[in-house]
Design an enzyme around this catalytic site. Structure first.
Site, PDB file in Angstrom:
ATOM      1  N   ASN A   7      49.504  34.640  67.918  1.00  0.00           N
ATOM      2  CA  ASN A   7      48.330  35.263  67.298  1.00  0.00           C
ATOM      3  C   ASN A   7      48.795  36.088  66.094  1.00  0.00           C
ATOM      4  O   ASN A   7      49.585  37.020  66.233  1.00  0.00           O
ATOM      5  CB  ASN A   7      47.634  36.153  68.350  1.00  0.00           C
ATOM      6  CG  ASN A   7      46.401  36.830  67.783  1.00  0.00           C
ATOM      7  OD1 ASN A   7      46.423  37.339  66.662  1.00  0.00           O
ATOM      8  ND2 ASN A   7      45.329  36.859  68.549  1.00  0.00           N
ATOM      9  N   HIS A  10      47.582  40.431  63.370  1.00  0.00           N
ATOM     10  CA  HIS A  10      48.180  41.683  62.883  1.00  0.00           C
ATOM     11  C   HIS A  10      48.845  41.543  61.517  1.00  0.00           C
ATOM     12  O   HIS A  10      49.027  42.529  60.817  1.00  0.00           O
ATOM     13  CB  HIS A  10      49.176  42.237  63.900  1.00  0.00           C
ATOM     14  CG  HIS A  10      48.498  42.804  65.114  1.00  0.00           C
ATOM     15  ND1 HIS A  10      47.349  43.536  65.043  1.00  0.00           N
ATOM     16  CD2 HIS A  10      48.828  42.753  66.419  1.00  0.00           C
ATOM     17  CE1 HIS A  10      46.986  43.904  66.249  1.00  0.00           C
ATOM     18  NE2 HIS A  10      47.862  43.435  67.112  1.00  0.00           N
ATOM     19  N   HIS A  43      41.640  35.481  65.289  1.00  0.00           N
ATOM     20  CA  HIS A  43      40.330  35.963  65.725  1.00  0.00           C
ATOM     21  C   HIS A  43      39.548  36.349  64.472  1.00  0.00           C
ATOM     22  O   HIS A  43      39.931  37.288  63.776  1.00  0.00           O
ATOM     23  CB  HIS A  43      40.526  37.176  66.648  1.00  0.00           C
ATOM     24  CG  HIS A  43      39.254  37.699  67.252  1.00  0.00           C
ATOM     25  ND1 HIS A  43      39.253  38.688  68.208  1.00  0.00           N
ATOM     26  CD2 HIS A  43      37.956  37.393  67.041  1.00  0.00           C
ATOM     27  CE1 HIS A  43      38.002  38.960  68.554  1.00  0.00           C
ATOM     28  NE2 HIS A  43      37.192  38.200  67.854  1.00  0.00           N
ATOM     29  N   ARG A  45      36.692  38.130  63.292  1.00  0.00           N
ATOM     30  CA  ARG A  45      35.746  39.101  63.858  1.00  0.00           C
ATOM     31  C   ARG A  45      34.532  39.242  62.958  1.00  0.00           C
ATOM     32  O   ARG A  45      34.613  39.035  61.747  1.00  0.00           O
ATOM     33  CB  ARG A  45      36.427  40.456  64.031  1.00  0.00           C
ATOM     34  CG  ARG A  45      37.563  40.440  65.047  1.00  0.00           C
ATOM     35  CD  ARG A  45      38.101  41.840  65.262  1.00  0.00           C
ATOM     36  NE  ARG A  45      37.227  42.629  66.095  1.00  0.00           N
ATOM     37  CZ  ARG A  45      37.451  42.913  67.379  1.00  0.00           C
ATOM     38  NH1 ARG A  45      38.536  42.491  67.981  1.00  0.00           N
ATOM     39  NH2 ARG A  45      36.592  43.625  68.045  1.00  0.00           N
ATOM     40  N   ARG A  49      37.707  42.578  60.078  1.00  0.00           N
ATOM     41  CA  ARG A  49      38.674  43.678  59.891  1.00  0.00           C
ATOM     42  C   ARG A  49      40.094  43.179  59.632  1.00  0.00           C
ATOM     43  O   ARG A  49      40.910  43.891  59.086  1.00  0.00           O
ATOM     44  CB  ARG A  49      38.670  44.621  61.101  1.00  0.00           C
ATOM     45  CG  ARG A  49      39.261  44.043  62.344  1.00  0.00           C
ATOM     46  CD  ARG A  49      39.435  45.093  63.420  1.00  0.00           C
ATOM     47  NE  ARG A  49      38.163  45.493  63.986  1.00  0.00           N
ATOM     48  CZ  ARG A  49      38.050  45.979  65.230  1.00  0.00           C
ATOM     49  NH1 ARG A  49      39.119  46.133  65.988  1.00  0.00           N
ATOM     50  NH2 ARG A  49      36.886  46.317  65.715  1.00  0.00           N
ATOM     51  N   GLU A  70      39.665  32.331  67.976  1.00  0.00           N
ATOM     52  CA  GLU A  70      38.959  33.235  68.898  1.00  0.00           C
ATOM     53  C   GLU A  70      37.732  33.755  68.173  1.00  0.00           C
ATOM     54  O   GLU A  70      37.817  34.149  67.006  1.00  0.00           O
ATOM     55  CB  GLU A  70      39.838  34.438  69.251  1.00  0.00           C
ATOM     56  CG  GLU A  70      41.046  34.089  70.057  1.00  0.00           C
ATOM     57  CD  GLU A  70      41.919  35.326  70.282  1.00  0.00           C
ATOM     58  OE1 GLU A  70      41.506  36.446  69.924  1.00  0.00           O
ATOM     59  OE2 GLU A  70      43.016  35.153  70.793  1.00  0.00           O
ATOM     60  N   THR A 101      40.369  43.182  71.854  1.00  0.00           N
ATOM     61  CA  THR A 101      39.461  42.660  72.870  1.00  0.00           C
ATOM     62  C   THR A 101      39.737  43.360  74.193  1.00  0.00           C
ATOM     63  O   THR A 101      40.834  43.250  74.734  1.00  0.00           O
ATOM     64  CB  THR A 101      39.662  41.132  73.017  1.00  0.00           C
ATOM     65  OG1 THR A 101      39.744  40.561  71.716  1.00  0.00           O
ATOM     66  CG2 THR A 101      38.514  40.500  73.762  1.00  0.00           C
ATOM     67  N   GLU A 151      40.999  31.008  79.421  1.00  0.00           N
ATOM     68  CA  GLU A 151      42.174  31.811  79.096  1.00  0.00           C
ATOM     69  C   GLU A 151      42.095  33.036  79.999  1.00  0.00           C
ATOM     70  O   GLU A 151      41.150  33.826  79.914  1.00  0.00           O
ATOM     71  CB  GLU A 151      42.203  32.233  77.622  1.00  0.00           C
ATOM     72  CG  GLU A 151      43.439  33.098  77.327  1.00  0.00           C
ATOM     73  CD  GLU A 151      43.633  33.409  75.854  1.00  0.00           C
ATOM     74  OE1 GLU A 151      43.229  32.604  74.989  1.00  0.00           O
ATOM     75  OE2 GLU A 151      44.207  34.479  75.575  1.00  0.00           O
ATOM     76  N   HIS A 191      46.974  38.365  76.474  1.00  0.00           N
ATOM     77  CA  HIS A 191      46.608  39.759  76.221  1.00  0.00           C
ATOM     78  C   HIS A 191      47.619  40.714  76.865  1.00  0.00           C
ATOM     79  O   HIS A 191      47.808  40.705  78.074  1.00  0.00           O
ATOM     80  CB  HIS A 191      45.192  40.125  76.704  1.00  0.00           C
ATOM     81  CG  HIS A 191      44.620  41.253  75.897  1.00  0.00           C
ATOM     82  ND1 HIS A 191      44.911  42.563  76.150  1.00  0.00           N
ATOM     83  CD2 HIS A 191      43.820  41.251  74.807  1.00  0.00           C
ATOM     84  CE1 HIS A 191      44.301  43.320  75.249  1.00  0.00           C
ATOM     85  NE2 HIS A 191      43.636  42.553  74.421  1.00  0.00           N
TER      86      HIS A 191
HETATM   87  N1  PXP Z   1      44.103  36.215  73.784  1.00  0.00           N
HETATM   88  C1  PXP Z   1      42.913  36.740  73.389  1.00  0.00           C
HETATM   89  C2  PXP Z   1      41.662  36.043  73.800  1.00  0.00           C
HETATM   90  C3  PXP Z   1      42.861  37.901  72.590  1.00  0.00           C
HETATM   91  O1  PXP Z   1      41.680  38.388  72.206  1.00  0.00           O
HETATM   92  C4  PXP Z   1      44.076  38.502  72.184  1.00  0.00           C
HETATM   93  C5  PXP Z   1      44.047  39.701  71.296  1.00  0.00           C
HETATM   94  O2  PXP Z   1      43.511  39.358  70.064  1.00  0.00           O
HETATM   95  C6  PXP Z   1      45.283  37.911  72.593  1.00  0.00           C
HETATM   96  C7  PXP Z   1      45.260  36.782  73.413  1.00  0.00           C
HETATM   97  C8  PXP Z   1      46.611  38.464  72.192  1.00  0.00           C
HETATM   98  O3  PXP Z   1      46.783  39.721  72.761  1.00  0.00           O
HETATM   99  P1  PXP Z   1      48.041  40.591  72.339  1.00  0.00           P
HETATM  100  O4  PXP Z   1      47.872  40.915  70.885  1.00  0.00           O
HETATM  101  O5  PXP Z   1      47.938  41.802  73.223  1.00  0.00           O
HETATM  102  O6  PXP Z   1      49.258  39.761  72.590  1.00  0.00           O
END
Ligand code: PXP
Length: 239
Positions: A7, A10, A43, A45, A49, A70, A101, A151, A191
């Site tokens: 992901n 960031h 994601h 949003r 952001r 996402e 999330t 998921e 997550h």
């Molecule tokens: N899976 C989903 C559905 C999420 O919303 C997120 C956070 O955006 C992640 C995975 C990744 O989470 P983390 O950034 O804590 O690894």
């Protein structure tokens, strides 16, 4: 062997801090793929952001593995997804004020609208995953309303304050994987997973893909994205 979806939200967060052009998540995605990532997750949003519409469009053209979008199940997002066609959409709950999330989607409460969203995406040729807590009723409902994947939200496991509650959360995840697999659902998880806690979840088996963002990008700031992705790929491989 389980797969790793990186992901890259960031990376976009850092770019948006100055509102400029760098670092570019499109470049980050290419580096993550070269380092062994099996997929790229973003994601988009409602408040934009971090990831922007431009990122989604370019990533659709450049990601060579698998693009997982996402998103909240809103009309705006459904229209974007059907137009851009990511390989998979993961439906997540979204609140404006949250830092990230915060919980799984309540597919029991929102069954009707989510069922419609799933059908619309699948008609557009997109696989659909639902981000839900490791809960029997949520999994059964996800299956009933036609999801391809779930998921499993691993946040409660990742944030457990002692070994006993961590163990209990891990058992919930294990039972959820078994139930979802029995029902014929594909199973992803994510997550709060990091370079320490991934070992226990990956060792359970039965999870097709882990979606990991914060810990990988945090490590990348210190050691580089290539190394950060390779380290996580190895942990998943040898769990
Ligand atoms: N899976 C989903 C559905 C999420 O919303 C997120 C956070 O955006 C992640 C995975 C990744 O989470 P983390 O950034 O804590 O690894």
């Amino acid at each position: 062997m389980a797969k790793l979806g990186v992901n890259i939200d960031h990376v976009a967060t850092i770019r948006q801090a100055r509102g400029g052009a760098e670092p570019d998540p499109v470049a980050a995605a290419a580096i993550a793929e070269l380092a062994g990532a099996d997929g790229i997750t973003i994601h988009l949003r409602e408040d934009r952001r971090h990831i922007q519409d431009r990122d989604l469009k370019l990533l659709r053209q450049t990601v060579k593995t698998k693009l997982n979008l996402e998103m909240a199940a809103t009309d705006e997002m459904l229209a974007i997804a059907v137009a851009v066609k990511p390989d998979m959409c993961t439906l997540v709950p979204e609140k404006r004020q949250e830092l990230t999330t915060e919980g799984g989607l309540d597919v029991r409460v929102h069954a009707q609208s989510i069922e419609k969203a799933i059908a619309r995406l699948q008609d557009g040729g997109i696989h659909v995953s639902l981000f839900i807590d490791p809960d029997t009723d949520q999994i059964k409902t996800a299956n009933r309303i036609g999801a391809d994947y779930i998921e499993i939200h691993t946040g409660s496991f990742a944030e457990a304050s002692d070994w006993k509650s961590e163990e209990q959360e891990l058992i919930k995840i294990e039972n959820s994987v078994k139930l979802a697999t029995k029902l014929g659902l594909g199973v992803n998880a994510g997550h709060g997973l990091n370079y320490t806690n991934i070992k226990k979840v990956a060792a359970l088996g039965g999870i097709e893909e882990f979606n990991i963002g914060h810990s990988i990008i945090s490590r990348a700031v210190l050691v580089g994205l290539d190394r950060a992705v390779r380290d996580m790929v190895d942990l998943i491989k040898y769990a």
